[in-house]
Write an enzyme that holds these catalytic residues in place. Structure first.
Site, PDB file in Angstrom:
ATOM      1  N   LEU A   1      24.151  43.890  30.323  1.00 54.78           N
ATOM      2  CA  LEU A   1      24.217  43.875  31.715  1.00 54.78           C
ATOM      3  C   LEU A   1      25.194  45.023  32.083  1.00 54.78           C
ATOM      4  O   LEU A   1      24.975  45.729  33.078  1.00 54.78           O
ATOM      5  CB  LEU A   1      24.806  42.533  32.413  1.00 54.78           C
TER       6      LEU A   1
ATOM      7  N   THR B   1      28.757  41.205  38.069  1.00 58.51           N
ATOM      8  CA  THR B   1      28.590  42.126  36.861  1.00 58.51           C
ATOM      9  C   THR B   1      29.627  43.335  37.247  1.00 58.51           C
ATOM     10  O   THR B   1      30.421  43.545  36.189  1.00 58.51           O
ATOM     11  CB  THR B   1      27.307  42.640  36.446  1.00 58.51           C
TER      12      THR B   1
ATOM     13  N   HIS C   1      33.160  41.955  37.331  1.00 60.17           N
ATOM     14  CA  HIS C   1      33.681  41.609  35.982  1.00 60.17           C
ATOM     15  C   HIS C   1      34.240  42.902  35.401  1.00 60.17           C
ATOM     16  O   HIS C   1      35.427  43.066  34.842  1.00 60.17           O
ATOM     17  CB  HIS C   1      32.509  40.904  35.311  1.00 60.17           C
ATOM     18  N   GLU C   2      33.309  44.000  35.309  1.00 62.55           N
ATOM     19  CA  GLU C   2      33.318  45.108  34.675  1.00 62.55           C
ATOM     20  C   GLU C   2      34.467  45.988  35.364  1.00 62.55           C
ATOM     21  O   GLU C   2      35.298  46.513  34.803  1.00 62.55           O
ATOM     22  CB  GLU C   2      31.938  45.916  34.620  1.00 62.55           C
TER      23      GLU C   2
ATOM     24  N   HIS D   1      37.511  44.807  34.032  1.00 63.43           N
ATOM     25  CA  HIS D   1      37.929  45.474  32.767  1.00 63.43           C
ATOM     26  C   HIS D   1      38.585  47.155  32.942  1.00 63.43           C
ATOM     27  O   HIS D   1      39.663  47.437  32.406  1.00 63.43           O
ATOM     28  CB  HIS D   1      36.796  45.697  32.095  1.00 63.43           C
TER      29      HIS D   1
ATOM     30  N   ASP E   1      44.198  36.384  26.400  1.00 65.24           N
ATOM     31  CA  ASP E   1      43.956  37.225  27.397  1.00 65.24           C
ATOM     32  C   ASP E   1      45.166  37.770  28.012  1.00 65.24           C
ATOM     33  O   ASP E   1      45.072  38.828  28.924  1.00 65.24           O
ATOM     34  CB  ASP E   1      43.277  36.803  28.498  1.00 65.24           C
TER      35      ASP E   1
END
Length: 650
Positions: A199, A252, A255-256, A259, A275
């Protein structure tokens, strides 16, 4: 034990493994790989002087403590991050296939703001007591790196069917990135090869005060890359969206970018892992699908936070960043290289629109299976306040110059594509010399160049092709297929059986038609090919007379292919080599086309790239009597080869 460099579909990791050890990766129940950021980080840690997890987390802890001591850890002002979205496509029309629509791009930006701002009335809202409004927003850039106006959507066509990791990191990103201290670069692509089923993934931030570490080599790859089917939100679909039903709600990217701003997966990428966020519960593992509370685990957690954006649940089940995750965001945006500078970027400072401002770019479009002469696109974009209704381009194609006129109606930030056939190996340059009958208001964005080469396809006189296939011991990893110019699978094989020793040579015979183009494609599921580590495998193609077409003894990746044509293929070869000619030009009624057969077809476009007509070439003639006066392109196709030529209708 041998040292083997391999590229997992779930990650990009260099490590020592036994030839008998096969590492697998978690996939969602529907076969997707949700995220590769952690695996990608491990790879670049080995390549660059990059912080380890322990070093980075020590830096993060210290800098977070400094912010708290200064009372600067609670940020109430909204911080806006400028974004450029590079839509990497194969030359399709806007809104088709990989060339996703503006509306789909904008829906993703809207979703990011819903999620990071915890907006009431959206799916990004939650009532969790530790749920955070991060006070981070995202906006498409309005100024490009050259100071020209932009809508923040950068459409780039490449002659590639799909993108695998090495091409992404070594070719795509470095050649398309905008200054990463001014823009969050988001790439939208079609993944394939070792990224098949992925993804997306992000590049983690770096601590700016980590002594002895240097990741300046990563400045030209910094950002987030996402599959085009997962970028956008179906909740805002205007009918143009091309999105996956499960992962088509924009999470997606949420989420990315998490990061990219310093967050780790909520389960710590380990069973009951860490985490480094105090207010997220310990998770036993990644969660897929959707759940109801409470969801306990064997780590002693009475209820997991499966709706956290850093889990792997379905898009429409995610809705929370926590206060301590926000603390990490604040630390990164205050201290991290290529993150802190974004908050003072001029990318969101509007450029005053001039009346007649056209921007021009030239790129190759996607070419077919059998290569041939590159088909180019001149793109005119209206960056001014007036509609553009006419424009003139001066073209220099490898020293050959001509003028191209265009007419139509483009509003601000709209674009038109003009197809052109490149003449030969070299450089093609397009310069916008006039807009709306006069001088362009801003010459700085009026010229674009592109270097290109002409492909060639080897030709053989035979109708029988022999395949010799020598496998390594992991036969279950290997599959192959032979396809024709239309993409039809004519022959295929595998997966085979794993063996203790390399198996005997396998031989296959293909009976093929003349005057067609073919591709042999071989794939290795594991990504280490068949050549080297588990047996000296190879594939060889030969003609009926024994002429070796290819003997590939070095296939050591996920994918390899060989394209060839059979028979005289005179017409197709002439089309591909540019030997086809048209006359008379200018023409009144009938256009004559040389060196093609009655199997050839034609398509006619106007100079704006709009379809006019199509049909079969009959007795080397095409009737154009009904066309209005003007300039046109005719595309002649014969057995997978295509040639485009310009003609004038009198």
């Amino acid at each position: 034990m041998k040292k083997i460099l391999f590229f997992l579909m779930a990650g990009l990791i260099s490590m020592n493994i036994s030839a008998q050890t096969k590492k697998t990766v978690k996939k969602s129940p529907n076969g997707y790989i949700r995220c590769l950021s952690t695996e990608h980080e491990k790879k670049i840690q080995q390549k660059f002087k990059r912080a380890t997890i322990g070093q980075f987390e020590t830096w993060m802890s210290n800098e977070s403590l400094n912010l708290r001591n200064k009372g600067a850890n609670k940020v109430t002002a909204v911080r806006t991050i400028p974004v450029v979205v590079h839509v990497i496509n194969k030359g399709e029309s806007v809104g088709q296939g990989t060339n996703i629509s503006d509306a789909q791009v904008r829906s993703q930006i809207t979703t990011l703001n819903n999620d990071y701002r915890k907006k009431i009335g959206t799916k990004g809202y939650n009532t969790n007591p530790v749920g955070a409004d991060t006070n981070i927003e995202f906006a498409l850039a309005v100024r490009d790196p050259n100071g020209n106006p932009t809508n923040g959507i950068d459409r780039v066509s490449f002659d590639k069917e799909f993108w695998q990791e090495s091409d992404v990191e070594n070719v795509l990103k470095p050649n398309t990135i905008w200054e990463p201290t001014k823009y969050l670069n988001l790439w939208v692509v079609n993944f394939g090869g070792d990224l098949e089923g992925v993804l997306g993934y992000a590049q983690f931030p770096v601590g700016s005060t980590l002594n002895g570490l240097d990741d300046t080599g990563l400045a030209n790859t910094d950002g987030v890359i996402i599959g085009y089917q997962f970028f956008g939100n179906l909740d805002y679909n205007d009918g143009s969206f091309n999105l996956d039903a499960t992962y088509g709600y924009g999470r997606t990217a949420t989420h990315e970018i998490g990061h990219w701003l310093g967050l780790r997966h909520i389960w710590g990428d380990d069973t009951c892992g860490e985490d480094y966020v105090a207010d997220t519960p310990v998770h036993e593992d990644a969660n897929y699908g959707c759940f109801t509370h409470p969801k306990s685990n064997d780590c002693g957690t009475s209820d997991e936070m499966f709706e956290n954006y850093m889990d792997y649940t379905n898009d429409d089940c995610m809705n929370i960043f926590t206060q301590n995750q926000l603390d990490r965001f604040n630390t990164v945006l205050t201290n991290s290289v290529r993150r802190k500078e974004l908050l003072t970027s001029d990318a969101l400072t509007a450029v005053t629109l001039l009346p007649n401002d056209g921007e021009v770019s030239v790129r190759p479009s996607f070419s077919g299976l059998c290569g041939g002469r590159p088909v180019g696109n001149f793109k005119i974009i209206n960056r001014g306040s007036n509609n553009i209704t006419s424009a003139t381009l001066s073209i220099n194609d490898n020293g050959s110059t001509y003028t191209q006129n265009w007419s139509g109606n483009l509003g601000t930030n709209q674009e038109a594509v003009i197809p052109v056939m490149f003449s030969g190996n070299g450089v093609i340059t397009a310069t916008l010399t006039s807009v709306n009958g006069g001088a362009d208001s801003k010459p700085s964005n009026n010229t674009s160049s592109y270097s290109y080469t002409i492909k060639s396809t080897p030709n053989f006189t035979t109708t029988t092709v022999k395949l010799d296939l020598k496998l390594d011991i992991y036969g279950t990893e290997t599959t192959w297929e032979l396809i024709n110019a239309n993409g039809d699978v004519l022959y295929h094989g595998g997966p085979y059986t794993d063996t203790a020793t390399p198996p005997a040579l396998k031989t296959f015979t293909f009976n093929l038609a003349n005057n067609d183009c073919y591709s042999f494609i071989i794939r290795d599921l594991y990504g280490d090919g068949i050549c080297c580590d588990a047996g000296s495998g190879y594939y060889k193609l030969s003609t009926s007379s024994g002429t070796v077409m290819i003997n590939q003894t070095s296939f050591n990746g996920y994918y390899d292919s060989y394209t060839f044509s059979l028979g005289t293929l005179l017409a197709a070869e002439d089309v591909k080599k540019g030997n086809v000619e048209i006359f008379p030009n200018p023409v009144n009624d009938v256009l004559n086309i040389t060196k093609v057969s009655n199997n050839a077809t034609f398509t006619i476009f106007n100079v704006a790239g709009q379809f006019i007509s199509k049909g079969k070439v009959t007795n080397n003639k095409v009737n154009v009597a009904t066309l209005a006066k003007g300039v046109y392109f005719i595309e002649v196709s014969e057995k997978g080869a295509t040639s485009k030529m310009k003609f004038i209708k009198k």
